[in-house]
Design a protein around this motif. Sequence first.
Motif, PDB file in Angstrom:
ATOM      1  N   VAL A 103       0.837  -1.198   0.000  1.00  0.00           N
ATOM      2  CA  VAL A 103       0.000   0.000   0.000  1.00  0.00           C
ATOM      3  C   VAL A 103       0.875   1.253   0.000  1.00  0.00           C
ATOM      4  O   VAL A 103       0.650   2.207  -0.753  1.00  0.00           O
ATOM      5  CB  VAL A 103      -0.941   0.006   1.225  1.00  0.00           C
ATOM      6  N   THR A 104       1.903   1.243   0.856  1.00  0.00           N
ATOM      7  CA  THR A 104       2.823   2.385   0.914  1.00  0.00           C
ATOM      8  C   THR A 104       3.518   2.599  -0.418  1.00  0.00           C
ATOM      9  O   THR A 104       3.690   3.736  -0.873  1.00  0.00           O
ATOM     10  CB  THR A 104       3.866   2.163   2.023  1.00  0.00           C
ATOM     11  N   GLY A 105       3.933   1.482  -1.052  1.00  0.00           N
ATOM     12  CA  GLY A 105       4.607   1.596  -2.341  1.00  0.00           C
ATOM     13  C   GLY A 105       3.727   2.260  -3.392  1.00  0.00           C
ATOM     14  O   GLY A 105       4.186   3.130  -4.146  1.00  0.00           O
ATOM     15  N   VAL A 106       2.468   1.863  -3.441  1.00  0.00           N
ATOM     16  CA  VAL A 106       1.551   2.446  -4.422  1.00  0.00           C
ATOM     17  C   VAL A 106       1.305   3.929  -4.133  1.00  0.00           C
ATOM     18  O   VAL A 106       1.352   4.773  -5.034  1.00  0.00           O
ATOM     19  CB  VAL A 106       0.224   1.667  -4.423  1.00  0.00           C
ATOM     20  N   LEU A 107       1.045   4.266  -2.865  1.00  0.00           N
ATOM     21  CA  LEU A 107       0.772   5.663  -2.519  1.00  0.00           C
ATOM     22  C   LEU A 107       1.992   6.546  -2.733  1.00  0.00           C
ATOM     23  O   LEU A 107       1.870   7.689  -3.181  1.00  0.00           O
ATOM     24  CB  LEU A 107       0.300   5.747  -1.066  1.00  0.00           C
ATOM     25  N   LEU A 108       3.190   6.016  -2.425  1.00  0.00           N
ATOM     26  CA  LEU A 108       4.405   6.800  -2.627  1.00  0.00           C
ATOM     27  C   LEU A 108       4.661   7.019  -4.111  1.00  0.00           C
ATOM     28  O   LEU A 108       5.081   8.105  -4.531  1.00  0.00           O
ATOM     29  CB  LEU A 108       5.599   6.094  -1.982  1.00  0.00           C
ATOM     30  N   GLY A 109       4.401   5.984  -4.906  1.00  0.00           N
ATOM     31  CA  GLY A 109       4.559   6.147  -6.352  1.00  0.00           C
ATOM     32  C   GLY A 109       3.617   7.203  -6.904  1.00  0.00           C
ATOM     33  O   GLY A 109       3.971   7.964  -7.805  1.00  0.00           O
ATOM     34  N   THR A 110       2.418   7.286  -6.337  1.00  0.00           N
ATOM     35  CA  THR A 110       1.460   8.300  -6.776  1.00  0.00           C
ATOM     36  C   THR A 110       1.887   9.701  -6.347  1.00  0.00           C
ATOM     37  O   THR A 110       1.806  10.659  -7.127  1.00  0.00           O
ATOM     38  CB  THR A 110       0.067   7.995  -6.193  1.00  0.00           C
ATOM     39  N   ALA A 111       2.376   9.820  -5.105  1.00  0.00           N
ATOM     40  CA  ALA A 111       2.700  11.139  -4.566  1.00  0.00           C
ATOM     41  C   ALA A 111       4.026  11.677  -5.072  1.00  0.00           C
ATOM     42  O   ALA A 111       4.164  12.881  -5.300  1.00  0.00           O
ATOM     43  CB  ALA A 111       2.714  11.073  -3.037  1.00  0.00           C
ATOM     44  N   VAL A 112       5.019  10.800  -5.260  1.00  0.00           N
ATOM     45  CA  VAL A 112       6.372  11.255  -5.575  1.00  0.00           C
ATOM     46  C   VAL A 112       6.739  11.013  -7.033  1.00  0.00           C
ATOM     47  O   VAL A 112       7.320  11.875  -7.688  1.00  0.00           O
ATOM     48  CB  VAL A 112       7.405  10.571  -4.642  1.00  0.00           C
ATOM     49  N   ALA A 113       6.417   9.822  -7.516  1.00  0.00           N
ATOM     50  CA  ALA A 113       6.848   9.461  -8.868  1.00  0.00           C
ATOM     51  C   ALA A 113       5.848   9.859  -9.942  1.00  0.00           C
ATOM     52  O   ALA A 113       6.054   9.565 -11.122  1.00  0.00           O
ATOM     53  CB  ALA A 113       7.107   7.955  -8.937  1.00  0.00           C
ATOM     54  N   GLY A 114       4.740  10.494  -9.568  1.00  0.00           N
ATOM     55  CA  GLY A 114       3.782  10.963 -10.557  1.00  0.00           C
ATOM     56  C   GLY A 114       2.928   9.878 -11.172  1.00  0.00           C
ATOM     57  O   GLY A 114       2.325  10.088 -12.236  1.00  0.00           O
ATOM     58  N   GLU A 115       2.848   8.695 -10.546  1.00  0.00           N
ATOM     59  CA  GLU A 115       2.013   7.628 -11.064  1.00  0.00           C
ATOM     60  C   GLU A 115       0.540   7.946 -10.798  1.00  0.00           C
ATOM     61  O   GLU A 115       0.190   8.649  -9.859  1.00  0.00           O
ATOM     62  CB  GLU A 115       2.396   6.295 -10.404  1.00  0.00           C
ATOM     63  N   VAL A 116      -0.336   7.393 -11.637  1.00  0.00           N
ATOM     64  CA  VAL A 116      -1.769   7.646 -11.527  1.00  0.00           C
ATOM     65  C   VAL A 116      -2.415   6.549 -10.688  1.00  0.00           C
ATOM     66  O   VAL A 116      -2.200   5.361 -10.928  1.00  0.00           O
ATOM     67  CB  VAL A 116      -2.424   7.694 -12.919  1.00  0.00           C
ATOM     68  N   LEU A 117      -3.196   6.944  -9.688  1.00  0.00           N
ATOM     69  CA  LEU A 117      -3.918   5.994  -8.841  1.00  0.00           C
ATOM     70  C   LEU A 117      -5.273   5.709  -9.494  1.00  0.00           C
ATOM     71  O   LEU A 117      -6.130   6.576  -9.567  1.00  0.00           O
ATOM     72  CB  LEU A 117      -4.109   6.573  -7.441  1.00  0.00           C
ATOM     73  N   THR A 118      -5.442   4.479  -9.985  1.00  0.00           N
ATOM     74  CA  THR A 118      -6.657   4.120 -10.701  1.00  0.00           C
ATOM     75  C   THR A 118      -7.779   3.737  -9.737  1.00  0.00           C
ATOM     76  O   THR A 118      -7.549   3.506  -8.543  1.00  0.00           O
ATOM     77  CB  THR A 118      -6.387   2.942 -11.647  1.00  0.00           C
ATOM     78  N   VAL A 119      -8.984   3.629 -10.278  1.00  0.00           N
ATOM     79  CA  VAL A 119     -10.138   3.197  -9.484  1.00  0.00           C
ATOM     80  C   VAL A 119      -9.907   1.783  -8.959  1.00  0.00           C
ATOM     81  O   VAL A 119     -10.252   1.460  -7.821  1.00  0.00           O
ATOM     82  CB  VAL A 119     -11.423   3.261 -10.327  1.00  0.00           C
TER      83      VAL A 119
END
Length: 324
Positions: A259-275
């Motif tokens: 979960v942390t990896g996904v959220l960090l990728g969204t916040a820092v690496a500019g990844e898109v958090l999908t539905v």
Amino acid sequence: MDTIIASPEDILSSMEANMRWVALTAVAPVAWGANYFVTHEFLPPDRPLYGAALRALPAGLVLLGLCRQRPHGAWWWRSAVLGLLNVSVFFVLVYAASQLLPTSIASTVMAVSPLAMMLIAWALVSERPGLAHLAGAAIGLGGVCLMLLTGAGGVSVPGILASAAAMLVSSFGYILTKRWNTGADVLASTAWQLTAGGLFLLPVAAAVEGPPPALSTPALLACGYVTLVATALAFAAWFTGLRHLPAGTVGLVGLLNPVTGVLLGTAVAGEVLTVQQVCGLALVLAGVVLGRPTRAGRRSRSQTPLQPLPDEHPARESSTCHPR
């Protein structure tokens, strides 16, 4: 002996104490989830043995400096066994899996660890998994799969084997730590494991990878995070949680790692958090909440304190280090 229902104040106090231990334990998977990003972005990708050794040994020495305690009695060989399982072998297998597999596949294999920890704890420390723990593990695993499985990338059989081996080795090592940690200071035993694991890795790294890698300033700062936060602090919090909480609860808290990896990728690496990922995140958190520890509601009329359920193992001594 007559029994009465425990007062609401006793039950509330017990639940609050358990949730504090859950919060402390959660420090570990959150730090480990951030560690993937830090390692990938700032540390040399071609030195796995040195990376593992330089992560473990300084962290162990820092904790030894705080505790000023040496192993005693059986802890000389226990530290070697646990250091080999929880540090040396585990760190190298995780690196191999991350190199051979897409992150989604490797993370999903590791997400099976709550179930593995429950079964191993049942065999080694007689912690029979409760229905809530098993349901929480199944729901959390489903959430991780929903978050991470995108269908992208190939699957390497050696990578799957390395990831599965890392999951089994760490699960067994963590439960063995829980069984052996009775009567030992948590920070001291953590320091002994990390130091032993680092000492095992260092000569192997020198023989296989040659001289240590030269590190830039950002890499040195990243090493500081990996050593102090993602290793020294995280392992101390994790093993403290294993002493105070059921293994099933600790394993479910570990699902916060992806979960942390996904959220960090969204916040820092500019990844898109999908539905799909949001739905998976909700399932993971539901699984963690479902597997939270509870307390029995009965106690004797005497001065005996409220007793824990059979699957709880509260600390038998303080986890604070005392200099000798």
